[in-house]
Write an enzyme that holds these catalytic residues in place. Structure first.
Site, short mmCIF file in Angstrom:
data_model
loop_
_atom_site.label_atom_id
_atom_site.label_comp_id
_atom_site.label_asym_id
_atom_site.label_seq_id
_atom_site.Cartn_x
_atom_site.Cartn_y
_atom_site.Cartn_z
N ASP A 1 6.01 0.35 3.25
CA ASP A 1 6.29 -0.96 4.08
C ASP A 1 6.00 -1.94 3.27
OD1 ASP A 1 3.56 -1.23 4.21
OD2 ASP A 1 3.47 -0.48 6.09
N ASP B 1 0.73 -1.18 -0.10
CA ASP B 1 -0.16 -0.08 -0.10
C ASP B 1 0.86 1.22 -0.06
OD1 ASP B 1 0.69 -0.64 2.94
OD2 ASP B 1 -0.41 1.41 3.26
#
Length: 518
Positions: free
Chosen positions: A93, A90
């Site tokens: 990360d 997203d």
């Protein structure tokens, strides 16, 4: 009987239009660079390229333009006996969060449908398909369940690793009848339904599969009601808690299913099912609630604009559905809060430089989603013909005013701002060089084949050196309420990008790339 939409031509309205035009011109001039000309087609290409940098799974040979990325997450789901490879990370990360990923696919799909007709949409369709393929897997991996997340973010955030190197646990999480998640399931249904429209003519078999799965997932979401934030609180919160609850996603999903089924050979009965659901459940699911933000969490105003489209298209065809008039009234209220000079305008929402500012962390997500809704609504108004406009108190706002406000926001992102910098990485001469993003900050596997371990990676997070890899097209979180921006990887609130920030921007850039603002 509902009052008729305002089509006034009175002298008072003419005066108010002049005042409105002056106010819009003032806003578009804020920041001192309002007349800047940008290459929107180039920005659109870059905005779409960002999604390739966010890909998880086996990268497609010959179709991966972001060459510093490699394969990752190939065994996702294997510990649970399911295949969950693919999809998108997203943000900065290495977690795959289902709620923002599904919203990303919904908004990419809407961008293609609304603003990218014909062959020009190939890159947009590819971005939709990469996410939709994963959502299909997540929905079909196990009976009576929907997989909604890969990796524990608490564990993932203990390391700063390239996705190609990650060795943190890749636990998978699902919602079930006993542990429901109507919010994430509703958004997944919306994404699949919207994507089915994207592929309706170019790949009918795939489109049908998407729509059938969307219907099953929606039934699951509606039948087993509850929030995934309650069922999976330890891994969903505080990262992507569903703060708005799940009612908004149920109505949003029903709206998309209505649009999708109405456009297929299933029209008649199936389309009536979802429209009837909207009529029967709209009141309880937020149809009469005004809200002024649109995001991965809160879909209320997006639903108003989407259902206004259905209502206004009916007007254009001479057969409007009066039961949907309510949604236009609330969409008008939202728009009036954003247009200078209109009754209901909220000046406090804007920075001194003219940027819409609603949240200190990753504010650009609200900027791009707002610009998108304004343009989508302007499109719908135009489709209705007959001078249909936005009703704001005693006056009206034409579609051109919505376009002007949206353009100011997009131009701010691209460089028409007090700092004279682009908040899209790789666009223009000056842009963020220290993006809060693991893969961008570290040397690529191609340039540094040796694994970079968990703790070793933090030296790249805290380094003052520019990114090893330019994350082209990524729109970062952006400046604060005073137009100030600190380009530091440690400043994640301002320098972290996300797929759900870029997805609605794709549509807005496509609109302006087509020259429709002139």
């Amino acid at each position: 009987m509902a009052p008729p939409m305002r089509r006034s031509s009175s002298k008072a309205t003419v005066v108010s239009r002049l005042a409105l035009a002056a106010a819009v011109l003032l806003l578009t001039a804020c920041g001192g660079n309002g007349a800047a000309a940008f290459n929107y087609a180039d920005a659109l290409d870059k905005a779409l390229l960002f999604f390739q940098a966010q890909r998880s799974g086996k990268l497609p040979a010959g179709q991966q333009r972001v060459t510093w990325r490699g394969d990752s997450g190939l065994s996702d789901g294997s510990a649970a006996g399911v295949d969950l490879a693919g999809g998108y990370y997203d943000a900065g990360d290495n977690v795959k969060f289902g709620l923002p990923m599904a919203f990303t696919v919904t908004m990419l799909s809407w961008s293609v449908l609304e603003f990218m007709p014909g062959v020009s949409a190939s890159a947009g369709k590819a971005a939709v398909r990469w996410g939709a393929d994963y959502l299909l897997k997540a929905a079909a991996a196990a009976p009576h369940a929907l997989y909604v997340q890969v990796a524990d973010p608490n564990r993932d955030h203990q390391c700063w690793e390239r996705p190609e190197d990650m060795d943190t646990p890749r636990d998978v999480y699902k919602v079930t009848p006993d542990k429901p998640g109507s919010d994430v399931a509703g958004e997944t249904a919306a994404a699949l339904a919207a994507a089915s429209l994207v592929f309706r003519t170019c790949d009918p078999a795939y489109s049908a599969k998407l729509l059938q799965t969307a219907q099953k997932v929606f039934d699951f979401a509606d039948r087993f009601r509850g929030s995934y934030s309650d069922s999976l609180s330890s891994v969903a919160c505080p990262f992507y808690c569903s703060y708005s609850g799940y009612h908004d996603e149920l109505l949003w999903a029903a709206a998309w299913l209505h649009m999708a089924t109405a456009a297929t050979s299933q029209a008649g009965n199936s389309s009536d099912v979802y429209l009837s659901y909207i009529y029967s459940n709209g009141h309880n699911l937020g149809a009469e609630q005004d809200d002024f933000t649109f995001s991965w969490d809160d879909k209320r105003v997006g639903t108003k604009v989407l259902l206004s489209k259905a209502f206004l298209q009916g007007i254009g065809k001479g057969k409007s559905d009066d039961a949907l008039r309510l949604y236009k009234a609330h969409a008008d209220t939202y728009v009036c809060s954003l247009v200078p000079g209109a009754a209901g305008f909220q000046q406090s929402q804007f920075t001194p430089g003219g940027l819409l500012f609603q949240e200190g962390d990753s504010n650009m997500q609200y900027v791009t989603s707002t610009a998108f809704l304004l343009l989508a609504y302007a499109n719908s108004l135009a489709s209705a013909g007959g001078g249909v406009q936005v009703s704001c108190g005693g006056g009206v706002v034409p579609a051109s005013a919505l376009v002007a406000v949206a353009k100011r926001q997009v131009d701010y992102i691209l460089g028409a701002n007090p700092a004279r910098m682009s908040y899209m990485v790789g666009f223009g001469a000056r842009y963020p060089r220290h993006v809060h993003h693991r893969g961008a900050s570290m040397p690529s596997v191609r340039d540094h084949p040796k694994r970079i371990a968990c703790d070793e990676g933090f030296r790249y997070l805290h380094s003052a050196d520019p990114d090893a890899n330019v994350l082209v097209g990524a729109v970062v979180g952006g400046p604060d309420g005073s137009d100030a921006f600190t380009d530091s990887r440690d400043n994640f609130a301002q320098t972290e990008p996300s797929t759900y920030t870029n997805a609605p921007l794709v549509g807005a850039l496509a609109f302006f790339a087509a020259g429709r603002h002139r």
